[in-house]
Design a protein around this motif. Structure first.
Motif, PDB file in Angstrom:
ATOM      1  N   UNK A 223       0.546   9.488  -3.546  1.00  0.00           N
ATOM      2  CA  UNK A 223       1.341   8.746  -4.520  1.00  0.00           C
ATOM      3  C   UNK A 223       2.005   7.483  -4.041  1.00  0.00           C
ATOM      4  N   UNK A 224       2.052   7.242  -2.735  1.00  0.00           N
ATOM      5  CA  UNK A 224       2.665   6.007  -2.257  1.00  0.00           C
ATOM      6  C   UNK A 224       1.693   4.854  -2.498  1.00  0.00           C
ATOM      7  N   UNK A 225       2.232   3.735  -2.916  1.00  0.00           N
ATOM      8  CA  UNK A 225       1.394   2.592  -3.285  1.00  0.00           C
ATOM      9  C   UNK A 225       1.641   1.440  -2.318  1.00  0.00           C
ATOM     10  N   UNK A 226       0.565   0.898  -1.765  1.00  0.00           N
ATOM     11  CA  UNK A 226       0.677  -0.244  -0.857  1.00  0.00           C
ATOM     12  C   UNK A 226       0.332  -1.504  -1.633  1.00  0.00           C
ATOM     13  N   UNK A 227       1.349  -2.315  -1.880  1.00  0.00           N
ATOM     14  CA  UNK A 227       1.194  -3.423  -2.825  1.00  0.00           C
ATOM     15  C   UNK A 227       1.330  -4.797  -2.190  1.00  0.00           C
ATOM     16  N   UNK A 228       1.515  -4.854  -0.881  1.00  0.00           N
ATOM     17  CA  UNK A 228       1.573  -6.139  -0.192  1.00  0.00           C
ATOM     18  C   UNK A 228       0.839  -6.050   1.126  1.00  0.00           C
ATOM     19  N   UNK A 229      -0.005  -7.052   1.398  1.00  0.00           N
ATOM     20  CA  UNK A 229      -0.798  -7.075   2.627  1.00  0.00           C
ATOM     21  C   UNK A 229      -0.778  -8.477   3.209  1.00  0.00           C
ATOM     22  N   UNK A 230      -0.959  -8.548   4.526  1.00  0.00           N
ATOM     23  CA  UNK A 230      -1.104  -9.866   5.133  1.00  0.00           C
ATOM     24  C   UNK A 230      -2.533 -10.352   4.915  1.00  0.00           C
ATOM     25  N   UNK A 231      -2.847 -11.510   5.453  1.00  0.00           N
ATOM     26  CA  UNK A 231      -4.166 -12.095   5.175  1.00  0.00           C
ATOM     27  C   UNK A 231      -5.302 -11.363   5.881  1.00  0.00           C
ATOM     28  N   UNK A 232      -4.956 -10.468   6.796  1.00  0.00           N
ATOM     29  CA  UNK A 232      -5.970  -9.635   7.452  1.00  0.00           C
ATOM     30  C   UNK A 232      -6.061  -8.250   6.821  1.00  0.00           C
ATOM     31  N   UNK A 233      -5.289  -8.026   5.749  1.00  0.00           N
ATOM     32  CA  UNK A 233      -5.355  -6.760   5.042  1.00  0.00           C
ATOM     33  C   UNK A 233      -4.419  -5.689   5.544  1.00  0.00           C
ATOM     34  N   UNK A 234      -3.518  -6.024   6.467  1.00  0.00           N
ATOM     35  CA  UNK A 234      -2.569  -5.031   6.981  1.00  0.00           C
ATOM     36  C   UNK A 234      -1.410  -4.831   6.000  1.00  0.00           C
ATOM     37  N   UNK A 235      -0.965  -3.593   5.871  1.00  0.00           N
ATOM     38  CA  UNK A 235       0.078  -3.243   4.908  1.00  0.00           C
ATOM     39  C   UNK A 235       1.409  -3.882   5.301  1.00  0.00           C
ATOM     40  N   UNK A 236       2.065  -4.501   4.305  1.00  0.00           N
ATOM     41  CA  UNK A 236       3.366  -5.131   4.524  1.00  0.00           C
ATOM     42  C   UNK A 236       4.409  -4.720   3.485  1.00  0.00           C
ATOM     43  N   UNK A 237       3.970  -4.115   2.365  1.00  0.00           N
ATOM     44  CA  UNK A 237       4.887  -3.640   1.321  1.00  0.00           C
ATOM     45  C   UNK A 237       4.402  -2.283   0.836  1.00  0.00           C
ATOM     46  N   UNK A 238       5.354  -1.367   0.624  1.00  0.00           N
ATOM     47  CA  UNK A 238       5.056  -0.072   0.019  1.00  0.00           C
ATOM     48  C   UNK A 238       6.058   0.191  -1.093  1.00  0.00           C
ATOM     49  N   UNK A 239       5.621   0.911  -2.116  1.00  0.00           N
ATOM     50  CA  UNK A 239       6.525   1.279  -3.208  1.00  0.00           C
ATOM     51  C   UNK A 239       6.091   2.606  -3.801  1.00  0.00           C
TER      52      UNK A 239
END
Length: 244
Positions: A182-198
């Motif tokens: 259920x955790x959603x990863x909604x922000x990534x850097x330009x290499x696709x690494x997770x930077x935001x979760x909600x």
């Protein structure tokens, strides 16, 4: 009708307060700016990580913000604060170390990954959820691409932003499991690494590896900080309405 814009909300600032942590020294400026510019009044209380171990440490607050400054003196206390906010529907923001520990709490208590660890806290562990970044982000700015329709996109008002970091650790393994639960990863850097979760379905649960509190000079709070403050004030108004 309740004028929620003028109501004061109680904010728990979880972390080991230090004059040497830039995020900590920025908070008073942000609180003043939120009151003056946005009429969002927050009565903030610092809760050291050891004190956060108490069952009711953050219960009764209108928002919880886990600030940077890891390694925290008590990992257990920070995880307890995250869990209380998550399970209790209390608006939550975790930045930098707060982001890392929000994912750690979710992995252990929702996904059943009880042995996953944070490499900064437990460098000898067998299974890391949070491990050293391939390229340290300490002192860097970088682009974050944000998913359309997400809480983060609604808060920031854009699908692309440039943000400041002061971080050398990030999530790597088990992300598919967190997402499946259920955790959603909604922000990534330009290499696709997770930077935001909600967390969908929660009134406000947002975690960023970057530090929105360091945006600008503190006189104009970052939209993420402003949105947390608004969620806190709305929570205070709802609680008052339920007691009326």
């Amino acid at each position: 009708m309740t004028n929620s814009a003028a109501r004061t909300a109680r904010l728990a600032l979880v972390g080991d307060r230090s004059p040497n942590v830039a995020s900590h020294t920025r908070v008073p400026l942000l609180l003043d700016a939120l009151a003056e510019r946005d009429r969002l009044h927050l009565d903030a209380y610092w809760i050291p990580s050891h004190d956060a171990e108490a069952e009711d440490a953050v219960r009764g607050f209108d928002a919880v913000w886990v600030l940077p400054g890891s390694p925290y003196r008590s990992e257990a206390g920070v995880l307890a604060a995250v869990r209380t906010a998550r399970e209790g529907g209390i608006p939550f923001l975790g930045t930098c170390g707060g982001f890392q520990h929000a994912l750690l709490e979710y992995a252990r208590h929702v996904c059943g990954l009880t042995r996953v660890a944070h490499a900064e806290n437990d460098p000898d562990a067998d299974d890391f959820l949070i491990e050293p970044l391939a390229c340290s982000l300490v002192g860097h700015e970088a682009v974050v691409r944000i998913e359309h329709g997400s809480l983060a996109q609604a808060a920031i008002g854009s699908e692309r932003t440039v943000e400041r970091y002061f971080c050398a650790y990030g999530p790597s393994r088990h992300l598919d499991t967190l997402h499946a639960h259920g955790l959603r990863f909604t922000g990534h850097d330009e290499d696709g690494h997770v930077r935001i979760a909600e967390l969908p379905g929660h009134p406000f649960f947002l975690a960023t590896l970057f530090q929105p509190e360091l945006s600008g000079d503190g006189s104009r709070p970052h939209p993420v900080v402003r949105t947390l403050a608004r969620a806190a004030v709305e929570h205070a108004a709802r609680e008052a309405g339920m007691r009326a």
